[in-house]
Scaffold this motif. Structure first.
Motif, PDB file in Angstrom:
ATOM      1  N   ASP A 190       0.818  -1.222   0.000  1.00 12.00           N
ATOM      2  CA  ASP A 190       0.000   0.000   0.000  1.00 12.00           C
ATOM      3  C   ASP A 190       0.849   1.268   0.000  1.00 12.00           C
ATOM      4  OD1 ASP A 190      -2.270  -1.537   0.013  1.00 12.00           O
ATOM      5  OD2 ASP A 190      -2.632  -1.355   2.163  1.00 12.00           O
ATOM      6  N   HIS A 191       2.102   1.161   0.448  1.00 11.65           N
ATOM      7  CA  HIS A 191       2.974   2.336   0.561  1.00 11.65           C
ATOM      8  C   HIS A 191       4.282   2.129  -0.204  1.00 11.65           C
ATOM      9  CE1 HIS A 191       0.351   2.331   4.147  1.00 11.65           C
ATOM     10  NE2 HIS A 191       0.384   3.637   4.059  1.00 11.65           N
ATOM     11  N   HIS A 192       4.233   1.384  -1.303  1.00  9.67           N
ATOM     12  CA  HIS A 192       5.477   1.056  -2.001  1.00  9.67           C
ATOM     13  C   HIS A 192       6.160   2.280  -2.604  1.00  9.67           C
ATOM     14  CE1 HIS A 192       2.564   0.960  -5.403  1.00  9.67           C
ATOM     15  NE2 HIS A 192       3.576   1.461  -6.080  1.00  9.67           N
ATOM     16  N   ASP A 193       5.410   3.377  -2.790  1.00  9.58           N
ATOM     17  CA  ASP A 193       5.991   4.573  -3.376  1.00  9.58           C
ATOM     18  C   ASP A 193       6.601   5.513  -2.336  1.00  9.58           C
ATOM     19  OD1 ASP A 193       3.519   5.081  -2.279  1.00  9.58           O
ATOM     20  OD2 ASP A 193       2.981   6.625  -3.743  1.00  9.58           O
ATOM     21  N   MET A 194       6.627   5.075  -1.070  1.00  8.10           N
ATOM     22  CA  MET A 194       7.184   5.888   0.005  1.00  8.10           C
ATOM     23  C   MET A 194       8.480   5.269   0.520  1.00  8.10           C
ATOM     24  SD  MET A 194       3.603   6.487   2.084  1.00  8.10           S
ATOM     25  CE  MET A 194       4.479   7.210   3.475  1.00  8.10           C
ATOM     26  N   ARG A 195       9.289   6.081   1.183  1.00  3.16           N
ATOM     27  CA  ARG A 195      10.500   5.547   1.806  1.00  3.16           C
ATOM     28  C   ARG A 195      10.103   4.530   2.877  1.00  3.16           C
ATOM     29  NH1 ARG A 195      15.687   7.371   2.132  1.00  3.16           N
ATOM     30  NH2 ARG A 195      15.094   9.345   1.133  1.00  3.16           N
ATOM     31  N   LEU A 252       9.030  -2.444  -8.813  1.00  3.71           N
ATOM     32  CA  LEU A 252       9.316  -2.777 -10.204  1.00  3.71           C
ATOM     33  C   LEU A 252       8.118  -3.436 -10.877  1.00  3.71           C
ATOM     34  CD1 LEU A 252      12.995  -4.017  -9.797  1.00  3.71           C
ATOM     35  CD2 LEU A 252      12.233  -1.931 -10.972  1.00  3.71           C
ATOM     36  N   GLN A 253       7.390  -4.282 -10.134  1.00  2.00           N
ATOM     37  CA  GLN A 253       6.178  -4.888 -10.696  1.00  2.00           C
ATOM     38  C   GLN A 253       5.130  -3.819 -10.987  1.00  2.00           C
ATOM     39  OE1 GLN A 253       5.545  -7.986 -11.602  1.00  2.00           O
ATOM     40  NE2 GLN A 253       7.190  -9.195 -10.685  1.00  2.00           N
ATOM     41  N   ALA A 254       4.972  -2.860 -10.061  1.00  3.67           N
ATOM     42  CA  ALA A 254       4.006  -1.781 -10.263  1.00  3.67           C
ATOM     43  C   ALA A 254       4.410  -0.914 -11.451  1.00  3.67           C
ATOM     44  CB  ALA A 254       3.901  -0.936  -8.995  1.00  3.67           C
ATOM     45  N   ALA A 255       5.704  -0.658 -11.572  1.00  3.20           N
ATOM     46  CA  ALA A 255       6.199   0.145 -12.694  1.00  3.20           C
ATOM     47  C   ALA A 255       5.906  -0.536 -14.026  1.00  3.20           C
ATOM     48  CB  ALA A 255       7.701   0.379 -12.541  1.00  3.20           C
ATOM     49  N   ARG A 256       6.115  -1.845 -14.066  1.00  6.34           N
ATOM     50  CA  ARG A 256       5.862  -2.555 -15.318  1.00  6.34           C
ATOM     51  C   ARG A 256       4.397  -2.471 -15.721  1.00  6.34           C
ATOM     52  NH1 ARG A 256       6.965  -8.889 -16.981  1.00  6.34           N
ATOM     53  NH2 ARG A 256       8.127  -8.442 -18.889  1.00  6.34           N
ATOM     54  N   GLN A 257       3.502  -2.577 -14.740  1.00  6.44           N
ATOM     55  CA  GLN A 257       2.080  -2.472 -15.043  1.00  6.44           C
ATOM     56  C   GLN A 257       1.732  -1.086 -15.586  1.00  6.44           C
ATOM     57  OE1 GLN A 257      -0.220  -4.987 -14.994  1.00  6.44           O
ATOM     58  NE2 GLN A 257       1.607  -6.232 -14.662  1.00  6.44           N
ATOM     59  N   LEU A 258       2.323  -0.053 -15.015  1.00 12.59           N
ATOM     60  CA  LEU A 258       2.067   1.303 -15.503  1.00 12.59           C
ATOM     61  C   LEU A 258       2.597   1.486 -16.922  1.00 12.59           C
ATOM     62  CD1 LEU A 258       2.908   3.410 -12.318  1.00 12.59           C
ATOM     63  CD2 LEU A 258       0.652   3.124 -13.365  1.00 12.59           C
ATOM     64  N   ALA A 290       9.037   5.953 -13.011  1.00 10.77           N
ATOM     65  CA  ALA A 290      10.062   5.781 -11.980  1.00 10.77           C
ATOM     66  C   ALA A 290       9.736   6.607 -10.745  1.00 10.77           C
ATOM     67  CB  ALA A 290      11.434   6.177 -12.527  1.00 10.77           C
ATOM     68  N   PHE A 291       9.404   7.866 -10.950  1.00  8.49           N
ATOM     69  CA  PHE A 291       9.114   8.737  -9.809  1.00  8.49           C
ATOM     70  C   PHE A 291       7.789   8.370  -9.145  1.00  8.49           C
ATOM     71  CE2 PHE A 291      11.804  11.702 -12.481  1.00  8.49           C
ATOM     72  CZ  PHE A 291      12.937  11.530 -11.700  1.00  8.49           C
ATOM     73  N   SER A 345      17.713   7.015 -13.618  1.00  5.63           N
ATOM     74  CA  SER A 345      18.793   6.123 -14.065  1.00  5.63           C
ATOM     75  C   SER A 345      18.887   4.889 -13.169  1.00  5.63           C
ATOM     76  CB  SER A 345      20.126   6.869 -14.092  1.00  5.63           C
ATOM     77  OG  SER A 345      20.454   7.379 -12.808  1.00  5.63           O
ATOM     78  N   GLN A 346      18.708   5.075 -11.852  1.00  7.78           N
ATOM     79  CA  GLN A 346      18.705   3.923 -10.951  1.00  7.78           C
ATOM     80  C   GLN A 346      17.540   2.997 -11.274  1.00  7.78           C
ATOM     81  OE1 GLN A 346      18.034   4.822  -6.832  1.00  7.78           O
ATOM     82  NE2 GLN A 346      18.366   2.711  -6.155  1.00  7.78           N
ATOM     83  N   PHE A 347      16.386   3.590 -11.548  1.00  6.18           N
ATOM     84  CA  PHE A 347      15.215   2.802 -11.927  1.00  6.18           C
ATOM     85  C   PHE A 347      15.510   1.958 -13.169  1.00  6.18           C
ATOM     86  CE2 PHE A 347      11.509   2.777 -14.863  1.00  6.18           C
ATOM     87  CZ  PHE A 347      10.735   1.821 -14.199  1.00  6.18           C
ATOM     88  N   SER A 348      16.105   2.570 -14.187  1.00  9.93           N
ATOM     89  CA  SER A 348      16.399   1.842 -15.426  1.00  9.93           C
ATOM     90  C   SER A 348      17.364   0.694 -15.185  1.00  9.93           C
ATOM     91  CB  SER A 348      16.968   2.800 -16.484  1.00  9.93           C
ATOM     92  OG  SER A 348      15.993   3.742 -16.870  1.00  9.93           O
TER      93      SER A 348
END
Length: 299
Positions: free
Chosen positions: A198-203, A241-247, A259-260, A268-271
């Motif tokens: 639920d909070h994967h986009d947070m630190r 990374l799974q969430a990013a792929r879906q987006l 990435a953001f 670049s780290q994301f890539s």
């Protein structure tokens, strides 16, 4: 495919298409696809998976599990794994049915059964068991509801309860009962896993995980690694990374925007991490994936 599962397969094929699809029955999904040339990352939810045609192998840490139509898989947690699917012996496509587990429903059913004295900590959060006639017959009754959608609101919950009851009676009943126990170690790690998702986009804050799970730092780390094969930080990275792929597959965002949005501070780290995870940079990976399922129009 075993001959006993032909009615199940016929039902599934009538109600699905290539890719993964939800059905009119809550939490019941049908997946169909072709064999993959190698392993690829995948996210297993807390579910029961029944293969009707073909086979699949999944890797959790150093454990390699393979199952087919003669077996079913129980996943007690949302788990980032590596998997590979295989076609049927005659080249027919892989077809599987999954039922996402409802802990409250499992607890309700388990409360009607004879209580058993069990260790608090399960040996693993994922297991494979041989299919049995009672489980096979209960699964068919649930799938049959797809042909009579007007019956689903009344009869599907009864069929689901029967299926779960049969599974609770089987060798993996202990693991399923652990899912229904919020006070046990598995229940506490489930809460930590849900918080991360639920909070994967947070630190990631370990203190927050300790609070939501009710565990100390040491206990949280020990049980988390034992059940998921990953540390909490590694788990969050996999979920991001799974969430990013879906987006990216949705086709509405650039790689840097994605990435953001999933919590990376550096595109670049994301890539780099995406390349390590999926074997190709973001845009190329999505293009190859869409080509594999016959979808075009990638920007």
């Amino acid at each position: 495919m075993t001959e006993q599962l032909k009615p199940h397969l016929d039902l599934a094929l009538r109600h699905t298409r290539a890719g993964e699809a939800t059905t009119a029955i809550p939490r019941l999904e049908i997946a169909m696809g072709s064999a993959t040339s190698g392993t690829s990352p995948c996210l297993y939810r807390s579910m029961i998976c029944f293969i009707l045609q073909g086979s699949k192998q999944v890797a959790l840490r150093d454990d390699l599990l393979r199952y087919d139509s003669a077996h079913y898989l129980v996943s007690a947690l949302d788990l980032p794994l590596s998997g590979q699917i295989h076609d049927g012996a005659d080249g027919s496509p892989y077809v599987a049915v999954s039922l996402v587990l409802d802990p409250a429903l499992l607890a309700d059913i388990a409360s009607t059964m004879a209580s058993l004295r069990e260790d608090e900590m399960p040996g693993s959060s994922i297991a494979i068991n041989a299919m049995t006639p009672p489980v096979r017959d209960a699964l068919l009754r649930l799938l049959a509801m797809l042909d009579t959608p007007a019956d689903i609101p009344v009869l599907a919950p009864m069929a689901e309860r029967e299926l779960l009851y049969r599974l609770l009676q089987g060798p993996q009943g202990r693991l399923l009962r652990q899912i229904a126990r919020p006070e046990g170690a598995l229940g506490k790690i489930r809460r930590a896993v849900e918080w991360i998702r639920d909070h994967h986009d947070m630190r990631l804050r370990i203190e927050a995980l300790c609070d939501v799970s009710g565990m100390s730092r040491a206990s949280l780390h020990r049980h988390f690694v034992a059940l998921t094969g990953l540390s909490p930080i590694q788990y969050q990275k996999q979920i991001r990374l799974q969430a990013a792929r879906q987006l990216l597959l949705a086709g509405d965002h650039s790689a840097s925007d994605v990435a953001f949005s999933v919590g990376y501070e550096s595109a670049s780290q994301f890539s780099r991490e995406y390349l390590r995870q999926f074997g190709a940079p973001p845009v190329r990976d999505v293009r190859l994936f869409r080509q594999s399922i016959g979808v075009s129009g990638i920007n």
